[in-house]
Design a protein around this motif. Structure first.
Motif, PDB file in Angstrom:
ATOM      1  N   VAL A  34      10.969 -30.744 -16.052  1.00  0.00           N
ATOM      2  CA  VAL A  34      12.050 -30.557 -17.255  1.00  0.00           C
ATOM      3  C   VAL A  34      11.371 -30.230 -18.616  1.00  0.00           C
ATOM      4  N   PHE A  35      10.085 -30.828 -18.778  1.00  0.00           N
ATOM      5  CA  PHE A  35       9.710 -30.497 -20.020  1.00  0.00           C
ATOM      6  C   PHE A  35       8.721 -29.201 -20.218  1.00  0.00           C
ATOM      7  N   ALA A  36       8.295 -28.907 -18.854  1.00  0.00           N
ATOM      8  CA  ALA A  36       7.576 -27.625 -18.850  1.00  0.00           C
ATOM      9  C   ALA A  36       8.484 -26.259 -19.438  1.00  0.00           C
ATOM     10  N   LEU A  37       9.677 -26.535 -19.266  1.00  0.00           N
ATOM     11  CA  LEU A  37      10.705 -25.558 -19.598  1.00  0.00           C
ATOM     12  C   LEU A  37      11.508 -25.759 -20.890  1.00  0.00           C
ATOM     13  N   LEU A  38      11.213 -26.968 -21.570  1.00  0.00           N
ATOM     14  CA  LEU A  38      12.102 -27.541 -22.660  1.00  0.00           C
ATOM     15  C   LEU A  38      12.356 -26.433 -23.741  1.00  0.00           C
ATOM     16  N   PRO A  39      11.538 -25.857 -24.218  1.00  0.00           N
ATOM     17  CA  PRO A  39      11.949 -24.790 -25.532  1.00  0.00           C
ATOM     18  C   PRO A  39      12.912 -23.922 -24.812  1.00  0.00           C
ATOM     19  N   ASP A  40      13.058 -23.432 -23.510  1.00  0.00           N
ATOM     20  CA  ASP A  40      14.034 -22.578 -22.974  1.00  0.00           C
ATOM     21  C   ASP A  40      15.081 -22.978 -22.836  1.00  0.00           C
ATOM     22  N   TYR A  41      15.711 -24.108 -23.250  1.00  0.00           N
ATOM     23  CA  TYR A  41      17.038 -24.859 -23.080  1.00  0.00           C
ATOM     24  C   TYR A  41      17.872 -24.217 -24.147  1.00  0.00           C
ATOM     25  N   ILE A  42      17.313 -23.881 -25.418  1.00  0.00           N
ATOM     26  CA  ILE A  42      18.065 -23.169 -26.340  1.00  0.00           C
ATOM     27  C   ILE A  42      17.428 -21.923 -26.543  1.00  0.00           C
ATOM     28  N   HIS A  43      17.932 -20.804 -25.848  1.00  0.00           N
ATOM     29  CA  HIS A  43      17.237 -19.475 -25.752  1.00  0.00           C
ATOM     30  C   HIS A  43      18.251 -18.318 -26.351  1.00  0.00           C
ATOM     31  N   LEU A  44      18.684 -18.389 -27.277  1.00  0.00           N
ATOM     32  CA  LEU A  44      19.722 -17.604 -27.991  1.00  0.00           C
ATOM     33  C   LEU A  44      19.506 -17.253 -29.331  1.00  0.00           C
ATOM     34  N   GLY A  45      19.246 -16.006 -29.552  1.00  0.00           N
ATOM     35  CA  GLY A  45      19.207 -15.378 -31.062  1.00  0.00           C
ATOM     36  C   GLY A  45      18.183 -16.460 -32.049  1.00  0.00           C
ATOM     37  N   ASP A  46      18.492 -16.745 -32.999  1.00  0.00           N
ATOM     38  CA  ASP A  46      17.553 -17.447 -34.090  1.00  0.00           C
ATOM     39  C   ASP A  46      17.092 -18.722 -33.432  1.00  0.00           C
ATOM     40  N   LEU A  47      18.092 -19.437 -32.555  1.00  0.00           N
ATOM     41  CA  LEU A  47      17.653 -20.571 -31.791  1.00  0.00           C
ATOM     42  C   LEU A  47      16.219 -20.618 -30.988  1.00  0.00           C
ATOM     43  N   ARG A  48      15.976 -19.316 -30.410  1.00  0.00           N
ATOM     44  CA  ARG A  48      14.687 -19.218 -29.755  1.00  0.00           C
ATOM     45  C   ARG A  48      13.613 -19.344 -30.716  1.00  0.00           C
ATOM     46  N   GLY A  49      13.897 -18.581 -32.064  1.00  0.00           N
ATOM     47  CA  GLY A  49      12.636 -18.900 -32.782  1.00  0.00           C
ATOM     48  C   GLY A  49      12.482 -20.197 -33.086  1.00  0.00           C
ATOM     49  N   PHE A  50      13.600 -20.996 -33.215  1.00  0.00           N
ATOM     50  CA  PHE A  50      13.480 -22.161 -33.557  1.00  0.00           C
ATOM     51  C   PHE A  50      12.690 -23.142 -32.375  1.00  0.00           C
ATOM     52  N   SER A  51      13.444 -22.928 -31.285  1.00  0.00           N
ATOM     53  CA  SER A  51      12.636 -23.867 -30.148  1.00  0.00           C
ATOM     54  C   SER A  51      11.264 -23.382 -29.781  1.00  0.00           C
TER      55      SER A  51
END
Length: 225
Positions: A34-51
């Motif tokens: 679960v947590f190894a992929l955590l930042p990719d849970y929101i992977h769209l546009g500016d949200l990817r930069g944030f995550s």
């Protein structure tokens, strides 16, 4: 990196936690997924930069880890494993992929190697192979049997986390099939797709094992009544 690469890299970094948690090893592996992929849970546009920033990672850890802590009260070792696995995602994506560690104050992207390149796919296959050897040494069948001894909270945590891994790995596998193209990569592409399948299979076994035991317990209580 794709999911198999992140999973393998995180597993190697979190190996001390997994070795330490003998009885809860299946749960530890599920938390890792679960947590190894955590930042990719929101992977769209500016949200990817944030995550894929320190701030975003901290926010997502609170968003996902806090409910698990409240609902299932996992051991400290599991919490530390989750934090380490999530942090490893940024480290891995710095090497293969892109991160913006200081977003939103600085939106500079950091990158060493391109994502979804030939180098990426080959590296992930090798990493996953090494991680698979490590998992084999950790006695996965024993970890599976130990699920029978889990209490209600541990079972609940395993059901939730394994379901998330199945969903995310499955979705990424479909996306990988769509976008991953390139001459001379058929073998490694197939191997990485197999790594996706192995990840889904393992989590599915954990999920089903937990549910089957739960149903079995219910049937026993009905007979006793």
């Amino acid at each position: 990196m794709w999911f198999p690469g992140h999973l393998a890299f995180s597993l190697l970094l979190c190996l001390p936690f997994i070795v330490y948690m003998k009885r809860e090893r299946a749960l530890a592996l599920s938390f890792l997924g679960v947590f190894a992929l955590l930042p990719d849970y929101i992977h769209l546009g500016d949200l990817r930069g944030f995550s894929h920033s320190f701030l975003g990672l901290g926010a997502m850890l609170l968003m996902f880890l806090l409910p698990l802590i409240i609902a299932f009260r996992p051991r400290l070792a599991l919490i530390l494993l989750a934090i380490t696995a999530a942090a490893s995602h940024l480290l891995a994506d710095t090497y293969i992929g892109t991160v913006t560690p200081f977003y939103p104050w600085d939106d500079t992207w950091l990158q060493v190697h391109a994502f979804n390149s030939a180098f990426d796919i080959r590296t992930e296959v090798v990493l996953f192979g090494v991680a698979a050897i490590a998992v084999t040494a950790l006695r996965p069948l024993e970890a599976l049997r130990n699920i029978d001894d889990y209490d209600v909270r541990e079972r609940g945590a395993l059901i939730v986390t394994s379901a998330l891994v199945i969903a995310m790995a499955g979705l990424q596998a479909v996306y990988f099939l769509i976008v991953s193209q390139g001459p001379g990569l058929d073998l490694f592409r197939s191997l990485l797709l197999a790594a996706f399948a192995v990840s889904v299979l393992f989590s599915s076994v954990f999920f089903i094992k937990t549910l089957v035991k739960k149903q079995h317990s219910k049937s026993i209580s009905i007979v006793v009544k």
